[in-house]
Scaffold this active site. Structure first.
Site, PDB file in Angstrom:
ATOM      1  N   PHE A   1     -13.685 -11.586 -65.357  1.00 25.16           N
ATOM      2  CA  PHE A   1     -15.116 -11.331 -65.143  1.00 25.16           C
ATOM      3  C   PHE A   1     -15.916 -11.350 -66.439  1.00 25.16           C
ATOM      4  CE2 PHE A   1     -13.988  -7.028 -66.491  1.00 25.16           C
ATOM      5  CZ  PHE A   1     -15.129  -6.655 -67.196  1.00 25.16           C
TER       6      PHE A   1
ATOM      7  N   LYS B   1     -10.761 -20.888 -59.726  1.00 28.13           N
ATOM      8  CA  LYS B   1     -10.873 -19.625 -58.974  1.00 28.13           C
ATOM      9  C   LYS B   1     -11.474 -18.617 -59.940  1.00 28.13           C
ATOM     10  CE  LYS B   1      -9.633 -15.977 -58.223  1.00 28.13           C
ATOM     11  NZ  LYS B   1     -10.526 -14.809 -58.484  1.00 28.13           N
TER      12      LYS B   1
ATOM     13  N   ARG C   1     -15.957 -10.924 -59.263  1.00 27.91           N
ATOM     14  CA  ARG C   1     -17.059 -10.049 -59.672  1.00 27.91           C
ATOM     15  C   ARG C   1     -18.227 -10.834 -60.267  1.00 27.91           C
ATOM     16  NH1 ARG C   1     -13.450  -5.254 -62.316  1.00 27.91           N
ATOM     17  NH2 ARG C   1     -12.123  -6.993 -62.933  1.00 27.91           N
TER      18      ARG C   1
ATOM     19  N   SER D   1      -6.259  -9.645 -67.207  1.00 29.28           N
ATOM     20  CA  SER D   1      -5.601  -8.436 -67.722  1.00 29.28           C
ATOM     21  C   SER D   1      -4.089  -8.638 -67.825  1.00 29.28           C
ATOM     22  CB  SER D   1      -5.911  -7.261 -66.797  1.00 29.28           C
ATOM     23  OG  SER D   1      -5.409  -7.551 -65.508  1.00 29.28           O
TER      24      SER D   1
ATOM     25  N   CYS E   1     -12.245  -9.500 -74.973  1.00 29.09           N
ATOM     26  CA  CYS E   1     -10.846  -9.425 -75.385  1.00 29.09           C
ATOM     27  C   CYS E   1     -10.723  -9.462 -76.909  1.00 29.09           C
ATOM     28  CB  CYS E   1     -10.041 -10.542 -74.757  1.00 29.09           C
ATOM     29  SG  CYS E   1     -10.581 -12.118 -75.367  1.00 29.09           S
TER      30      CYS E   1
ATOM     31  N   GLU F   1      -5.563  -0.629 -73.458  1.00 27.95           N
ATOM     32  CA  GLU F   1      -6.838  -1.340 -73.413  1.00 27.95           C
ATOM     33  C   GLU F   1      -7.812  -0.559 -72.533  1.00 27.95           C
ATOM     34  OE1 GLU F   1      -7.148  -5.209 -71.327  1.00 27.95           O
ATOM     35  OE2 GLU F   1      -8.275  -5.906 -73.073  1.00 27.95           O
TER      36      GLU F   1
HETATM   37  P1  NAD Z   1      -8.180  -9.238 -63.977  1.00 23.96           P
HETATM   38  O1  NAD Z   1      -6.780  -9.417 -64.399  1.00 23.96           O
HETATM   39  O2  NAD Z   1      -8.523  -8.073 -63.111  1.00 23.96           O
HETATM   40  O3  NAD Z   1      -8.693 -10.535 -63.182  1.00 23.96           O
HETATM   41  C1  NAD Z   1      -8.479 -11.834 -63.679  1.00 23.96           C
HETATM   42  C2  NAD Z   1      -8.313 -12.783 -62.503  1.00 23.96           C
HETATM   43  O4  NAD Z   1      -7.152 -12.401 -61.765  1.00 23.96           O
HETATM   44  C3  NAD Z   1      -9.483 -12.750 -61.531  1.00 23.96           C
HETATM   45  O5  NAD Z   1      -9.785 -14.060 -61.150  1.00 23.96           O
HETATM   46  C4  NAD Z   1      -8.958 -11.903 -60.368  1.00 23.96           C
HETATM   47  O6  NAD Z   1      -9.470 -12.326 -59.123  1.00 23.96           O
HETATM   48  C5  NAD Z   1      -7.461 -12.128 -60.407  1.00 23.96           C
HETATM   49  N1  NAD Z   1      -6.696 -10.939 -60.009  1.00 23.96           N
HETATM   50  C6  NAD Z   1      -7.025  -9.636 -60.192  1.00 23.96           C
HETATM   51  N2  NAD Z   1      -6.042  -8.827 -59.724  1.00 23.96           N
HETATM   52  C7  NAD Z   1      -5.076  -9.637 -59.228  1.00 23.96           C
HETATM   53  C8  NAD Z   1      -3.823  -9.395 -58.627  1.00 23.96           C
HETATM   54  N3  NAD Z   1      -3.355  -8.160 -58.423  1.00 23.96           N
HETATM   55  N4  NAD Z   1      -3.068 -10.459 -58.236  1.00 23.96           N
HETATM   56  C9  NAD Z   1      -3.508 -11.735 -58.430  1.00 23.96           C
HETATM   57  N5  NAD Z   1      -4.710 -11.998 -59.006  1.00 23.96           N
HETATM   58  C10 NAD Z   1      -5.482 -10.974 -59.408  1.00 23.96           C
HETATM   59  O7  NAD Z   1      -9.059  -9.250 -65.315  1.00 23.96           O
HETATM   60  P2  NAD Z   1     -10.605  -8.921 -65.461  1.00 23.96           P
HETATM   61  O8  NAD Z   1     -10.801  -7.442 -65.311  1.00 23.96           O
HETATM   62  O9  NAD Z   1     -11.410  -9.837 -64.640  1.00 23.96           O
HETATM   63  O10 NAD Z   1     -10.853  -9.336 -66.981  1.00 23.96           O
HETATM   64  C11 NAD Z   1     -10.667  -8.464 -68.057  1.00 23.96           C
HETATM   65  C12 NAD Z   1      -9.309  -8.647 -68.698  1.00 23.96           C
HETATM   66  O11 NAD Z   1      -9.184  -9.987 -69.153  1.00 23.96           O
HETATM   67  C13 NAD Z   1      -9.106  -7.790 -69.928  1.00 23.96           C
HETATM   68  O12 NAD Z   1      -7.793  -7.278 -69.894  1.00 23.96           O
HETATM   69  C14 NAD Z   1      -9.280  -8.759 -71.093  1.00 23.96           C
HETATM   70  O13 NAD Z   1      -8.612  -8.386 -72.278  1.00 23.96           O
HETATM   71  C15 NAD Z   1      -8.732  -9.996 -70.511  1.00 23.96           C
HETATM   72  N6  NAD Z   1      -9.240 -11.168 -71.202  1.00 23.96           N
HETATM   73  C16 NAD Z   1      -8.397 -11.787 -72.078  1.00 23.96           C
HETATM   74  C17 NAD Z   1      -8.842 -12.876 -72.791  1.00 23.96           C
HETATM   75  C18 NAD Z   1      -7.932 -13.544 -73.759  1.00 23.96           C
HETATM   76  O14 NAD Z   1      -8.305 -14.577 -74.274  1.00 23.96           O
HETATM   77  N7  NAD Z   1      -6.760 -13.019 -74.026  1.00 23.96           N
HETATM   78  C19 NAD Z   1     -10.143 -13.360 -72.614  1.00 23.96           C
HETATM   79  C20 NAD Z   1     -10.979 -12.711 -71.701  1.00 23.96           C
HETATM   80  C21 NAD Z   1     -10.505 -11.608 -70.992  1.00 23.96           C
END
Ligand code: NAD
Length: 495
Positions: free
Chosen positions: A152, A176, A180, A229, A284, A382
């Site tokens: 998100f 996909k 949010r 995440s 991140c 985090e």
């Molecule tokens: P998230 O893991 O909740 O969601 C990411 C994606 O996974 C979304 O498209 C979501 O629909 C899907 N998802 C969520 N829960 C799932 C599940 N149980 N099973 C399968 N798919 C699922 O992450 P978020 O809250 O949207 O984003 C924030 C996180 O992303 C933070 O941890 C941040 O550090 C990380 N992030 C990392 C980078 C990087 O380059 N390393 C960059 C941006 C964000």
């Protein structure tokens, strides 16, 4: 009040209602208002997108590479035309300030510019005469259908890391986006079609866990790029790899900002505040733990505390706002629970900012903790909100040990005036992106966005030449031709 629309998926170039019937509200985090409904697509919706992407692959992968690059250029021009509307859409559904939204969109556009030139990275190579009369040639080819699953916190930038590079190399794509922040993704995919990409080259499937799980095992998908995440990254990496797909999964972070005693304090404080509290800490690359090397801590904490108290928290589109809301009420509650944990674990609250009175928005008071022990949860986990922990240490060695003990290794920064200190830090720090007097060391689009340890799963990084490698595969042709072909030696008009 006009009825709230349900967003369509985009399959084969047309708006397609999801077959799954469930939806989730999309909220404006500054007001808690529902601004749209996002469908919770399921396996049938994913399968339809895969069919469309597969059908488009043969024609698209054999389209001359220059034509593919020109389509990407038209897309970039449309992004420039719509940049204000896209930035406002990011503010509306994510909550970050307009400045932050514009900045992140610019970074995304840099990835599109990179994609336009990516074909230049494709030329293969030849080894002539590897055996008598035998030549070996290396070709680069697209993988097929690739999927991108995005978080998100960067509604435009992370999708733009992925699909322009994937498609310019001849792949077709299923996006996909985060459930949010689906409105910005919808805008991007509309522009893809306006730019004239053939139907099915870029498809969009909205949804959450169920849509992701369908992608991870869908037989027609060759590779999955994920950003999100840590627990979900591990699940995505393991599940998609077990299904035989190429996977790249970027994960969470806990970034350390080490302040050496010789740092330029004013510039350091500016940089730390912007790193930790910009985008309400939902980045991140956000600095999350300051490691202050004594005797710098008292002066540093005093300056940081004054700045944290003066941060203006409010709606992202209000002039003068420094820190917007976080994305959802549950996330606000989670960040607030970390603040309570920090107090219970014995850290000192050195500053607590204020939030708008009686607002239904999801606001968190920017909070600075001092005298945090590296084993405390607020120093290790985090939080992804406007919370900064200061750990005091006696030496640079100790500072590096604190940073290197983290399970994550996305970025780490050093603030110092000494080239020797910076060099030593660069050599010893276990993180993929290192800042020297820079709090958000985001690499330019041509270089890899590279996390170490628990911040990334997979051999390659998400951007630059490593993304080109991720989205393509090599083929080696070893050939022997008859040394005296029929007609040689006289029939050619050249002779
Ligand atoms: P998230 O893991 O909740 O969601 C990411 C994606 O996974 C979304 O498209 C979501 O629909 C899907 N998802 C969520 N829960 C799932 C599940 N149980 N099973 C399968 N798919 C699922 O992450 P978020 O809250 O949207 O984003 C924030 C996180 O992303 C933070 O941890 C941040 O550090 C990380 N992030 C990392 C980078 C990087 O380059 N390393 C960059 C941006 C964000």
């Amino acid at each position: 009040m006009p009825p709230v629309r349900v967003l369509p998926n985009w399959i084969g170039g047309v708006e397609t209602p999801a077959r799954a019937t469930g939806t989730l509200p999309v909220l404006d985090p500054a007001t808690a208002e529902t601004i749209a409904q996002v469908p919770l697509s399921g396996p049938e919706d994913v399968a339809a997108a895969v069919v469309a992407a597969r059908a488009a692959f043969a024609g698209w992968s054999s389209t001359p590479v220059g034509e593919r690059a020109r389509a990407v250029r038209r897309f970039r021009e449309l992004l420039a035309r719509d940049r204000d509307a896209i930035a406002r859409s990011i503010v509306r559904e994510h909550g970050k300030t307009l400045d932050d939204a514009q900045g992140s969109l610019r970074r995304g556009v840099e990835s599109v510019e990179f994609a336009e030139g990516a074909p230049a990275l494709l030329p293969g190579s030849t080894m002539a005469n590897v055996s008598r009369g035998v030549d070996a040639e290396l070709f680069s080819e697209p993988l097929g259908v690739v999927a991108g699953i995005t978080p998100f916190n960067f509604p435009a930038m992370v999708p733009l890391w992925m699909f322009p590079t994937a498609v310019v190399l001849g792949n077709t794509f299923v996006l996909k986006p985060s459930e949010r922040v689906p409105l910005t993704a919808d805008h991007l995919v509309r522009l893809v079609h306006e730019a004239g990409f053939p139907p099915g080259v870029v498809n969009l499937v909205h949804g959450a866990k169920e849509a992701v799980n369908a992608i991870l095992t869908a037989p027609g998908i060759d590779a999955v790029a994920f950003v999100g995440s840590a627990p979900v990254a591990r699940h995505v990496y393991a599940t998609a790899a077990a299904a035989g797909k190429r996977v790249l999964a970027l994960a969470g972070a806990k970034n350390h900002l080490v302040v050496a005693p010789d740092a330029d304090l004013d510039a350091t404080v500016d940089s730390i505040v912007s790193s930790a509290f910009g985008s309400a800490g939902e980045r991140c690359l956000a600095g999350s733990v300051v490691v202050a090397v004594e005797p710098v801590a008292d002066a540093l904490v005093a300056q940081l505390a004054a700045r944290v108290r003066s941060l203006r928290v409010g709606p992202g589109d209000a002039p003068g706002t420094d820190v917007g809301p976080v994305v959802r009420a549950e996330h606000r509650d989670r960040v607030m629970s970390y603040i309570r944990v920090g107090e219970e674990e014995g850290a000192t609250v050195a500053a607590r900012g204020t939030i708008p009175d009686r607002s239904p928005g999801f606001y968190v008071p920017p909070t600075l903790f001092d005298r945090v022990h590296p084993t405390m949860r607020i120093a290790r986990e985090e939080i992804f909100g406007p919370v900064l922990a200061v750990v005091r240490v006696g030496s640079l060695d100790e500072a590096i040990a604190v940073a290197n003990a983290s399970e994550f290794g996305n970025s780490a920064s050093i603030y110092t005036r000494s080239g020797g200190t910076a060099r030593m830090f660069r050599e010893r720090i276990q993180a993929g992106m290192v800042g020297v007097n820079i709090g958000v060391p985001a690499p330019p689009a041509a270089l890899p966005f590279v996390g170490w340890k628990g911040s990334s799963y997979g051999a390659l990084a998400a951007t630059g030449a490593e993304a080109v490698r991720f989205f393509s595969r090599t083929k080696v042709v070893t050939a022997r031709w008859p040394s005296d072909p029929p007609g040689a030696g006289g029939t050619s008009p050249m002779h």
